[in-house]
Design an enzyme around this catalytic site. Sequence first.
Site, mmCIF file in Angstrom:
data_model
loop_
_atom_site.group_PDB
_atom_site.id
_atom_site.type_symbol
_atom_site.label_atom_id
_atom_site.label_comp_id
_atom_site.label_asym_id
_atom_site.label_seq_id
_atom_site.Cartn_x
_atom_site.Cartn_y
_atom_site.Cartn_z
ATOM 1 N N LYS A 147 2.487 105.009 47.172
ATOM 2 C CA LYS A 147 2.932 106.077 47.896
ATOM 3 C C LYS A 147 2.076 106.118 49.350
ATOM 4 O O LYS A 147 0.837 106.041 49.284
ATOM 5 C CB LYS A 147 3.032 107.138 47.427
ATOM 6 C CG LYS A 147 3.897 107.284 46.302
ATOM 7 C CD LYS A 147 3.916 108.850 45.731
ATOM 8 C CE LYS A 147 4.999 109.106 44.458
ATOM 9 N NZ LYS A 147 6.376 108.828 44.782
ATOM 10 N N ARG A 152 10.967 107.017 34.913
ATOM 11 C CA ARG A 152 11.868 106.455 34.032
ATOM 12 C C ARG A 152 11.206 105.522 32.717
ATOM 13 O O ARG A 152 11.995 105.482 31.621
ATOM 14 C CB ARG A 152 12.864 105.749 34.692
ATOM 15 C CG ARG A 152 12.354 104.521 35.416
ATOM 16 C CD ARG A 152 13.358 104.293 36.686
ATOM 17 N NE ARG A 152 13.370 105.022 37.889
ATOM 18 C CZ ARG A 152 14.126 105.186 38.917
ATOM 19 N NH1 ARG A 152 14.920 104.217 39.005
ATOM 20 N NH2 ARG A 152 14.169 105.895 39.707
HETATM 21 N N1 BES Z 1 7.814 111.240 41.155
HETATM 22 C C1 BES Z 1 8.649 110.514 42.128
HETATM 23 C C2 BES Z 1 9.824 111.243 42.695
HETATM 24 C C3 BES Z 1 9.516 112.347 43.546
HETATM 25 C C4 BES Z 1 9.565 112.171 44.897
HETATM 26 C C5 BES Z 1 9.422 113.896 43.061
HETATM 27 C C6 BES Z 1 9.353 113.222 45.808
HETATM 28 C C7 BES Z 1 8.943 114.654 43.675
HETATM 29 C C8 BES Z 1 9.127 114.848 45.175
HETATM 30 C C9 BES Z 1 8.729 109.405 41.311
HETATM 31 O O1 BES Z 1 8.134 108.775 40.503
HETATM 32 C C10 BES Z 1 8.934 108.223 42.305
HETATM 33 O O2 BES Z 1 8.289 107.954 42.999
HETATM 34 N N2 BES Z 1 10.297 107.880 42.503
HETATM 35 C C11 BES Z 1 10.825 107.062 43.566
HETATM 36 C C12 BES Z 1 11.671 105.957 42.835
HETATM 37 C C13 BES Z 1 12.136 104.804 43.602
HETATM 38 C C14 BES Z 1 10.938 104.042 43.612
HETATM 39 C C15 BES Z 1 13.172 104.008 43.100
HETATM 40 C C16 BES Z 1 11.543 107.314 44.680
HETATM 41 O O3 BES Z 1 12.238 108.453 44.533
HETATM 42 O O4 BES Z 1 11.084 107.256 45.861
HETATM 43 MN MN MN Z 2 6.650 107.368 41.202
#
Ligand code: BES
Ligand code: MN
Length: 497
Positions: free
Chosen positions: A274, A348
């Site tokens: 990230k 997931r």
């Molecule tokens: N934990 C994150 C989702 C999230 C983002 C929670 C912002 C709270 C605030 C999750 O694991 C994630 O990174 N999801 C990705 C999925 C994508 C790679 C398909 C996302 O939402 O960008």
């Molecule tokens: Mn994630």
Amino acid sequence: MKISFAEASLPKSGAVVVGVGEDRVLSEAAATLDRDTGGALVRAMAASRFNGKKEQVLSVLSPTNLSIGRIVLVGLGKPAEINAVLLQNLGGSIVAHLGGSGEADVAVLLGEGADLGLPAAEAAAHIAFGAQLRSYRFDKYRTKIKPEQKPSLKKLSVLLDDAAGARKAYGALEKIADGVFFTRDLVSEPGNVIYPESLAEQAQSLTELGVEVEVLDEKKLKKLGMGALLGVGQGSVKPPRLIVMQWNGGKSKKAPVAIIGKGITFDTGGISLKPGAGMEDMKWDMGGSGVVIGLMKALAGRKAKVNVVGVVAAAENMPDGNAIRPGDILTSMSGQTIEVNNTDAEGRLVLADALWYTQDRFKPVAMIDLATLTGAILIALGHEQAGLFANDDALAEDLIAAGREVDEHLWRMPLGDRYDRQIDSDIADVKNISGTREAGASIGAVFLQRFVNGAKWAHLDIAGMAWSKRDALTVPKGATGYGVRLLDRYIAAKHEG
Ligand code: BES
Ligand code: MN
Ligand code: ZN
């Protein structure tokens, strides 16, 4: 905060709260105080914009003929609109108003005959509940906090004839607040304090309340074939855990309700790293599991007559020489192979194994997972409500109804083949991302659905709800505990007894 209920009349010191209906209709208690103060309350209202609308508050310093510190008028709104949530909000706004006022004690004078929409005892309990929820603080790491930064308010008492009835009605609500506070504590803790093993230790503290807790370590996870959960955890020096909690307050042969939580104790994204800005937020990526653990505490605390299992899939998502790579293929407990095209879609993956394990072992009547799963749900719904995905209409409606009752709202979002086919992989059974940003929350949900094996199931994407940057009436900024009250209500309404 200390909560009590008493039959006593006007207290000798501290703040006193009385209700005022819309158009400045004084409750009996307020009218009495107005007389005692020579009309100070009516004059104060006339001199201000306070007119008794809900959520309005007006403080009047008490005249010298009375020993109490101040009189606080709170708006009750329209009598027909008073309900449990409004009263909880009223309790919360009292704490917001007086928390740092210098007052240590507050007495809420209901007065008999006040039209509060529900029996006085219940109304009193809901006011106290809202006040308690709002009084939450997470100060354990603030070693240099100044006295004037600390809340002055220590005690709230609600005064009414049926104090015994109020005490009884508050009994269960107090346990729910305990559960909400436990969730908020767990979610507030940073990633160096809460990691899979320490989260498991926290869950183990529930054995004191009669919850059976099992913690599955890597060896057991390997034996069960949980390649997805293990895969997410393999880049971290903190090994993953599956935490299984059972509260058996119902009939011994009755199938349980299962609640499953995403427990990513820190989400860096892994090799699909990230961006740095804001990454600290990802300490609350275990928000779903925090709700599961807090809910178990609430249910056990109030000795709910129901069988519930709580399952937490805990792992830390780190980049490392041993971490999974984009393109890696994992074999899940279900036997399905997963092409991991983005290591940041890790929630997931851990839930895939937790869901499969839960339906396989417990054959639950319903399976509900909570997860801070996608940024996409935040884009769709903001911080106003969580996304609900369900393969059963009655379950969806029951959850939405429970949410309305406790002011934790849900909005139903779509599943379906048109989304599902977007996660077919060319090289494995399924892939963990679609490859586009479209319908991201639904893509996450249909992925989970491949691991529910036909069980009755709902998925709550709480990415927008687990944490709040702004104070709300019963939820101070920070970890919200969103979901504990909702699921407690759902279970009480649909499965208890
Ligand atoms: N934990 C994150 C989702 C999230 C983002 C929670 C912002 C709270 C605030 C999750 O694991 C994630 O990174 N999801 C990705 C999925 C994508 C790679 C398909 C996302 O939402 O960008
Ligand atoms: Mn994630
Ligand atoms: Zn995550």
